[in-house]
Each structure stands twice: as structure tokens, then as C-alpha cells.
Scaffold this active site. Structure first.
Site, short mmCIF file in Angstrom:
data_model
loop_
_atom_site.label_atom_id
_atom_site.label_comp_id
_atom_site.label_asym_id
_atom_site.label_seq_id
_atom_site.Cartn_x
_atom_site.Cartn_y
_atom_site.Cartn_z
N HIS A 7 72.73 115.73 -20.57
CA HIS A 7 73.97 115.72 -19.78
C HIS A 7 75.18 115.72 -20.71
O HIS A 7 75.04 115.58 -21.92
CB HIS A 7 74.00 114.55 -18.79
CG HIS A 7 74.10 113.19 -19.42
ND1 HIS A 7 73.10 112.65 -20.19
CD2 HIS A 7 75.08 112.25 -19.39
CE1 HIS A 7 73.46 111.44 -20.59
NE2 HIS A 7 74.66 111.17 -20.13
N HIS A 40 77.89 113.84 -21.37
CA HIS A 40 78.66 112.72 -21.94
C HIS A 40 78.71 112.80 -23.48
O HIS A 40 77.74 113.20 -24.13
CB HIS A 40 78.04 111.38 -21.51
CG HIS A 40 78.37 111.05 -20.08
ND1 HIS A 40 77.64 110.15 -19.34
CD2 HIS A 40 79.36 111.51 -19.26
CE1 HIS A 40 78.17 110.06 -18.12
NE2 HIS A 40 79.21 110.87 -18.05
N ASP A 61 78.57 110.71 -25.89
CA ASP A 61 77.61 110.01 -26.75
C ASP A 61 76.27 110.76 -26.82
O ASP A 61 75.37 110.36 -27.55
CB ASP A 61 77.41 108.55 -26.31
CG ASP A 61 76.87 108.40 -24.91
OD1 ASP A 61 77.35 109.10 -24.00
OD2 ASP A 61 75.94 107.59 -24.71
N HIS A 62 76.16 111.88 -26.08
CA HIS A 62 74.95 112.72 -26.11
C HIS A 62 75.24 114.11 -26.68
O HIS A 62 74.31 114.85 -26.97
CB HIS A 62 74.36 112.85 -24.70
CG HIS A 62 73.97 111.53 -24.11
ND1 HIS A 62 72.67 111.16 -23.89
CD2 HIS A 62 74.73 110.47 -23.71
CE1 HIS A 62 72.63 109.94 -23.39
NE2 HIS A 62 73.88 109.50 -23.27
N HIS A 109 73.50 110.13 -12.37
CA HIS A 109 74.37 109.62 -13.44
C HIS A 109 75.50 110.63 -13.68
O HIS A 109 76.67 110.27 -13.70
CB HIS A 109 73.53 109.40 -14.70
CG HIS A 109 74.30 108.96 -15.90
ND1 HIS A 109 74.87 107.71 -15.99
CD2 HIS A 109 74.60 109.60 -17.06
CE1 HIS A 109 75.48 107.61 -17.17
NE2 HIS A 109 75.33 108.73 -17.83
N ASP A 150 70.21 109.47 -19.58
CA ASP A 150 70.74 108.25 -18.97
C ASP A 150 70.34 108.13 -17.50
O ASP A 150 71.06 107.53 -16.70
CB ASP A 150 72.27 108.21 -19.07
CG ASP A 150 72.75 107.96 -20.50
OD1 ASP A 150 71.90 107.75 -21.40
OD2 ASP A 150 73.97 107.98 -20.72
N HIS A 202 69.13 105.12 -24.43
CA HIS A 202 69.81 103.87 -24.84
C HIS A 202 68.82 102.72 -24.92
O HIS A 202 67.86 102.65 -24.16
CB HIS A 202 70.90 103.47 -23.83
CG HIS A 202 72.10 104.36 -23.85
ND1 HIS A 202 73.18 104.15 -24.68
CD2 HIS A 202 72.39 105.49 -23.16
CE1 HIS A 202 74.10 105.09 -24.48
NE2 HIS A 202 73.63 105.93 -23.56
ZN LIG Z 1 74.61 107.62 -22.78
ZN LIG Z 2 75.71 109.26 -19.87
#
Ligand SMILES: [Zn+2]
Ligand SMILES: [Zn+2]
Length: 256
Positions: free
Chosen positions: A51, A53, A55-56, A107, A129, A167
Site C-alpha cells: 500500500h 503509505h 513507511d512502506h 487500512h 498493514d 510492523h
Molecule cells: Zn505501516
Molecule cells: Zn499503512
């Protein structure tokens, strides 16, 4: 298979096949490049993204520039690099593996997961996530009904599937799970196991899907004991599965 730690609690999953390396959700390019610097014979040639985001996806541009790796990602989401768009029913061939793409919105609106069955080994799931050990992702772009359906999809995969979440949230998730199901003996045993792993500085992941079905309240929101706990918390009986799931998710959002 390696869970490479990044930021405070992310894992960038790395998978090796002969001289080739696959990375999943590389939020941080430096973490991957530093790891590769110790493995000069390996070539990063494919990246799976679950996805959009940051942090990915934050490491994508730098990694593609440095390695030329091919990127696969959700067709319904924007990524910072050109990628092969994938949706439910698509397959990504890499090494000896055939990754099946699953749509798991909730998410984010276009979140996908990747599942494969390596020969002679238990299956692998990269679920970003969506599903965490003992928990699930927050509903940023989707509805509770969508997330419930997505988790149902994942819950039906084979029990020995190795669940590679993005995570390390396991211990805090299990504290909440314990509040929901204080009488769940398997949950208590699993919590002790995970506490010991974290005490040794080890990842609690990958989790086993069969185990998650027994301990994860978000895969158990139709269980009578979980329903009773939700009703006790909210003071009302949920009208349907989606409402019960939404109430469980809200309970977790405010849980300290
Ligand atoms: Zn994440
Ligand atoms: Zn995420």
C-alpha cells in the site's frame, strides 16, 4: 527470509532465491542498501508493495535507481515510482515462486497482499498493514465491513501460512487481545512466547495463520466470547458482524 527492522517498528521483509533478492515494502532505502553491502553477490531485482503509505514506499525511488529492481504494487494506489499494477487474481512470478495477489482494502482503499506456496515449505503471506499478529491495521480509507471481508479472505488461507506483517506491534496487540478474551488459554501461552522473543531482541514474526485464528480478536469477532466482551464494553448488542467489528476496532483505538 529476513525481517529487516526499519524506523521504530517496521519490518522490510527480504527473501532470497539463488543470487536474487526480493524486498517487500521498503520504506527506508538505506536499511536495504546497507544490508546488501554485506551481501555483494545478491541482486535486488524485485520489490512488492502492499500500500501507498510512506513507511512502506519511502525507499522505492532510491532503490530502483540503485538496483533497477522491478516494482509491483496496488493498481488502485499511487506510488512514487513506475510500477507493475496488480489486483486480485494477478500473479507475480519471481524465482520459483508464484505470488498470488489478494485485494484487502480497509487500512487503505487499494491495499493488496501477496501469498505464495514455496515447494516443500509452508506458505508465505505479505500482508502489509492489514493483518498484524494479535491485531489488524487502522481503518484509514476503508470501512469496517471492507476490513472484515479482507481479514476473512486472509483467515481462509492455509493454517500453516507464515504471516509476514509489516510492523512489530505484537505485544501491544496482545495486551488488548487479553482484555477482550481474558479466558483464552492459547492467547496467554502465545503472549508468554512473544514476551520471551522480544526479551531476546527477536522478532515475533512471522506469525502462523492457524495460531492467529485462535488468538487474534480481529479474526474472532464472530466468536460468542468476543461478541459478549464487545457488548459489555459498548453497552449495546451489535446489529451485525460489521458493526461488531467496527466497535472492536474503536475499542482498540482508545485502548491504553
Ligand atoms: Zn505501516
Ligand atoms: Zn499503512
Amino acid at each position: 527470509m529476513t525481517p529487516l527492522p526499519a524506523f521504530a517498528d517496521n519490518y522490510i521483509w527480504l527473501l532470497q532465491h539463488q543470487q536474487r533478492l526480493l524486498a517487500v515494502d521498503p520504506g527506508d532505502a538505506q536499511a536495504v542498501l546497507q544490508w546488501l553491502a554485506h551481501e555483494p553477490d545478491l541482486q535486488l531485482d524485485a520489490i512488492l508493495v502492499t500500500h501507498h503509505h510512506a513507511d512502506h514506499t519511502g525507499g522505492l525511488s532510491e532503490l530502483v535507481q540503485a538496483t533497477g529492481a522491478r516494482v509491483y504494487g496496488p493498481a488502485l494506489e499511487k506510488l512514487p515510482v513506475a510500477h507493475t499494477p496488480v489486483v486480485q487474481g494477478d500473479e507475480v512470478l519471481w524465482g520459483a515462486l508464484r505470488w498470488q495477489v489478494l485485494d484487502v482494502p480497509g487500512h487503505t482503499a487499494g491495499h493488496v497482499a501477496y501469498w505464495a506456496q514455496p515447494e516443500g515449505e509452508s506458505p508465505l503471506l505479505f500482508c502489509g498493514d492489514t493483518l498484524f499478529s494479535g491485531g489488524c491495521g487502522r481503518l484509514f480509507e476503508g470501512t469496517a465491513a471492507q476490513m472484515l471481508a479482507s481479514l476473512d479472505t486472509l483467515a481462509h488461507l492455509p493454517a500453516d501460512t507464515r504471516v509476514c506483517c509489516a510492523h512489530e506491534y505484537t505485544l501491544s496487540n496482545l495486551r488488548f487481545a487479553h482484555a477482550v478474551e481474558p479466558g483464552n488459554a492459547q492467547l496467554q501461552a502465545y503472549e508468554q512466547h512473544c514476551l520471551a522473543l522480544r526479551g531476546q531482541g527477536q522478532a515475533t514474526l512471522p506469525a502462523r495463520l492457524g495460531q492467529e485464528r485462535d488468538i487474534n480478536p480481529f479474526l474472532r469477532s464472530r466468536e460468542p466470547a468476543v461478541r459478549a466482551a464487545i457488548a459489555k464494553f459498548t453497552g449495546q448488542v451489535a446489529q451485525d458482524d460489521a458493526q461488531a467489528f467496527a466497535q472492536l476496532r474503536e475499542w482498540k483505538n482508545g485502548f491504553k
